[in-house]
Structure formats: structure tokens, C-alpha cells
Motif scaffolding. Structure first.
Motif, short mmCIF file in Angstrom:
data_model
loop_
_atom_site.label_atom_id
_atom_site.label_comp_id
_atom_site.label_asym_id
_atom_site.label_seq_id
_atom_site.Cartn_x
_atom_site.Cartn_y
_atom_site.Cartn_z
N ARG A 1 -4.04 0.43 13.32
CA ARG A 1 -5.10 1.39 13.66
C ARG A 1 -5.55 1.29 15.12
O ARG A 1 -6.43 2.05 15.53
CB ARG A 1 -6.31 1.19 12.73
CG ARG A 1 -5.99 1.50 11.28
CD ARG A 1 -7.22 1.41 10.39
NE ARG A 1 -6.88 1.76 9.02
CZ ARG A 1 -6.35 0.93 8.12
NH1 ARG A 1 -6.12 -0.33 8.46
NH2 ARG A 1 -6.08 1.34 6.89
N GLY B 1 -4.26 10.26 4.35
CA GLY B 1 -4.58 11.29 3.36
C GLY B 1 -6.06 11.61 3.37
O GLY B 1 -6.51 12.55 2.70
N ARG C 1 8.35 -1.85 10.80
CA ARG C 1 7.42 -0.70 10.89
C ARG C 1 6.19 -0.97 10.06
O ARG C 1 6.26 -1.45 8.95
CB ARG C 1 8.11 0.56 10.37
CG ARG C 1 7.22 1.81 10.46
CD ARG C 1 7.37 2.72 9.24
NE ARG C 1 7.05 2.05 8.01
CZ ARG C 1 5.81 1.91 7.54
NH1 ARG C 1 4.77 2.40 8.16
NH2 ARG C 1 5.58 1.24 6.42
N ARG D 1 4.60 -5.82 -0.28
CA ARG D 1 5.04 -4.84 -1.27
C ARG D 1 5.17 -5.49 -2.63
O ARG D 1 5.23 -6.71 -2.75
CB ARG D 1 6.41 -4.26 -0.87
CG ARG D 1 6.39 -3.38 0.36
CD ARG D 1 5.53 -2.16 0.17
NE ARG D 1 5.62 -1.23 1.30
CZ ARG D 1 4.81 -1.24 2.34
NH1 ARG D 1 3.81 -2.12 2.41
NH2 ARG D 1 4.97 -0.37 3.32
N SER E 1 1.65 0.31 9.74
CA SER E 1 0.66 1.33 10.10
C SER E 1 -0.61 0.70 10.67
O SER E 1 -1.60 0.52 9.94
CB SER E 1 0.30 2.15 8.85
OG SER E 1 1.43 2.71 8.27
N ARG F 1 6.33 -10.29 6.49
CA ARG F 1 7.11 -9.58 5.47
C ARG F 1 8.48 -10.22 5.29
O ARG F 1 9.16 -10.53 6.27
CB ARG F 1 7.28 -8.12 5.88
CG ARG F 1 6.02 -7.31 5.75
CD ARG F 1 6.21 -5.93 6.30
NE ARG F 1 5.12 -5.04 5.91
CZ ARG F 1 5.00 -3.80 6.31
NH1 ARG F 1 5.90 -3.27 7.13
NH2 ARG F 1 3.99 -3.06 5.91
C1 LIG Z 1 0.20 9.73 2.19
C2 LIG Z 1 -0.50 8.57 2.85
C3 LIG Z 1 -1.88 8.58 2.97
C4 LIG Z 1 -2.54 7.53 3.62
N1 LIG Z 1 -3.90 7.62 3.84
C5 LIG Z 1 -4.50 6.71 4.66
C6 LIG Z 1 -5.84 6.91 5.08
O1 LIG Z 1 -6.49 7.92 4.77
N2 LIG Z 1 -6.39 5.97 5.89
C7 LIG Z 1 -5.70 4.85 6.30
O2 LIG Z 1 -6.27 4.06 7.05
N3 LIG Z 1 -4.40 4.65 5.92
C8 LIG Z 1 -3.79 5.55 5.11
N4 LIG Z 1 -2.46 5.39 4.76
C9 LIG Z 1 -1.72 4.19 5.20
C10 LIG Z 1 -1.32 3.31 4.00
O3 LIG Z 1 -2.45 2.60 3.55
C11 LIG Z 1 -0.18 2.38 4.42
O4 LIG Z 1 0.95 3.15 4.75
C12 LIG Z 1 0.16 1.40 3.30
O5 LIG Z 1 -0.89 0.46 3.10
C13 LIG Z 1 1.43 0.62 3.62
O6 LIG Z 1 1.26 -0.07 4.82
P1 LIG Z 1 2.25 0.10 6.06
O7 LIG Z 1 2.38 1.56 6.36
O8 LIG Z 1 1.58 -0.67 7.16
O9 LIG Z 1 3.57 -0.49 5.66
C14 LIG Z 1 -1.80 6.41 4.10
C15 LIG Z 1 -0.39 6.41 3.96
C16 LIG Z 1 0.25 7.47 3.36
C17 LIG Z 1 1.76 7.45 3.28
#
Ligand SMILES: Cc1cc2nc3c(=O)[nH]c(=O)nc-3n(C[C@H](O)[C@H](O)[C@H](O)COP(=O)(O)O)c2cc1C
Length: 199
Positions: free
Chosen positions: A28, A139, A24, A186, A26, A11
Motif C-alpha cells: 500500500r 474491491g 508479486r 496462502r 499487493s 513465502r
Molecule cells: C478483487 C480484489 C479485491 C480486493 N480488495 C481490496 C481492498 O478493497 N482493499 C485492499 O486493501 N486490498 C484489497 N485486495 C487485495 C487482497 O487483499 C490481496 O490481493 C490478498 O490479500 C492477497 O495478497 P497479495 O496480493 O499481496 O498476494 C483485493 C484483491 C482483489 C483481487
């Protein structure tokens, strides 16, 4: 070596910002590490200090710790894709918000409740990052199952379930998820902001 040391973060911010925003992400994968309430409560503490419309603080959180009944009730509501990886997290947090506020002795709609809950989740995620943890929002859950399992009070909206824990080794994930276990990118700033108009 754990995944977070092996994963390359490509990034690049277009303007100077605090490193927390691009560091930061997300993932798994989680380690076996459990979390105590003492370790989890600072995340809610950070969320508590989020700004909100008229300081109504409409956010509400319910959580379970892996192995306890509440964790099972939350995990049960996740869609299968999410459940497969998120049930290995140390904690599952449900983010909800109160849809109304009291005014002149009556409950009236709070138009900002979702917006404010989103801000609180953002603070929570950043605090997790600072504590050396990861927080992944989802979500993908069955709202009716979650509402029933947690006895959601009337007038509360469910927003997401957040998996929290220590980031685990990428090799322990199924192959399909390994490919996605890296910080994503992004939209360019020029696609989301303009002077005096919306793009
Ligand atoms: C409201 C919300 C719902 C999301 N739902 C899912 C989900 O159901 N499954 C999943 O694997 N990731 C989910 N995500 C993760 C997003 O895909 C992730 O935050 C986005 O791709 C940006 O990546 P980052 O958080 O790694 O920066 C969700 C994120 C948000 C904020």
C-alpha cells in the motif's frame, strides 16, 4: 533503503514454480514517482493477451494518472480506507467487463465475462511486477459513484480499481498499514485441490 528491499518475503512454494508468483504482492506504500502513459500501457498490453472464452476479450480498462481529472474521479469512488493510501499511487485503473456478446445480430449474455476479466487483471499485475512496479486491486469502492464518474456504458460490469506505482518506503505509511506491508501466505495446496473431487 526502499520498502521492497527491506521487506522480508517468507513465502514458500510447495512445488517448483517461477519466482514471479511468490515475489508479486499487493503493498500500500508508493513513492512520489509518476507514471507516463508509455510506462502504463505495457500493463494493458499484457492483459490484452489473456485467454478468454471464444476469444471474446470482454475486459475493459479505464485509467487516471495522479494529478489528472480521471484519477480524481476514480479516487472519489474508493471507500475511505482504500482512498487514504491509494490516492498516493501513480495510476488508478478500473477493471470492467462487457456482460454480453453479439450473436446472430443480438446481444446475449457472456457467462465468462467476469472470469476472463480476472485473468486479464492477473496478467496486468504480473506485468507490473516485471516492470518493477506494484499493482494492488481493490474491491472497496462505491460502484454507483464510479459508474457515474466514468460514464460507464450500459452492459458493463465493474470489478475492481487497481492502484499502480513504484513501491514506497514502509516508514511513510501509517503504523497500522506498516504491519500489513509484507507478502501474506496462502492455503496449503491440499486445501484447494484433490484428485477427482473438491475439498
Ligand atoms: C478483487 C480484489 C479485491 C480486493 N480488495 C481490496 C481492498 O478493497 N482493499 C485492499 O486493501 N486490498 C484489497 N485486495 C487485495 C487482497 O487483499 C490481496 O490481493 C490478498 O490479500 C492477497 O495478497 P497479495 O496480493 O499481496 O498476494 C483485493 C484483491 C482483489 C483481487
Amino acid at each position: 533503503m526502499t520498502a521492497h528491499t527491506a521487506i522480508k518475503n517468507t513465502r514458500k512454494a510447495e512445488h517448483p514454480i517461477h519466482a514471479q508468483f511468490t515475489a508479486r504482492f499487493s503493498p500500500r506504500g508508493f513513492t512520489e514517482k509518476t507514471l507516463t502513459e508509455a510506462e502504463l500501457l505495457p500493463l494493458f498490453e499484457a492483459a490484452r493477451w489473456a485467454p478468454s472464452s471464444s476469444n471474446h476479450q470482454p475486459w475493459r480498462f479505464a485509467y487516471g494518472l495522479r494529478g489528472d481529472a480521471a484519477f480524481g474521479k476514480i479516487a472519489e469512488a474508493l471507500v475511505p480506507f482504500n482512498r487514504a493510501w491509494a490516492e498516493k499511487a501513480a495510476a488508478l485503473i478500473v477493471v470492467a467487463s462487457r456482460e454480453t456478446v453479439e450473436k446472430d445480430g443480438k446481444q446475449v449474455p457472456n457467462a465468462a465475462h467476469s472470469f476472463d476479466a480476472g485473468t486479464a487483471w492477473g496478467y496486468l499485475a504480473l506485468q507490473a511486477h516485471h516492470a518493477g512496479l506494484v499493482a494492488h486491486a481493490m474491491g472497496g469502492f462505491e460502484a454507483d459513484v464510479l459508474a457515474k464518474n466514468l460514464k460507464l456504458p450500459d452492459g458493463y460490469a465493474l470489478h475492481c480499481v487497481v492502484a499502480v506505482g513504484e513501491h514506497g518506503d514502509i516508514e511513510k505509511l501509517p503504523e497500522a498499514l506498516q504491519a500489513r506491508e509484507a507478502p501474506n501466505d496462502r492455503l496449503p495446496l491440499a486445501q484447494i485441490v484433490a484428485h477427482g473431487k473438491f475439498v
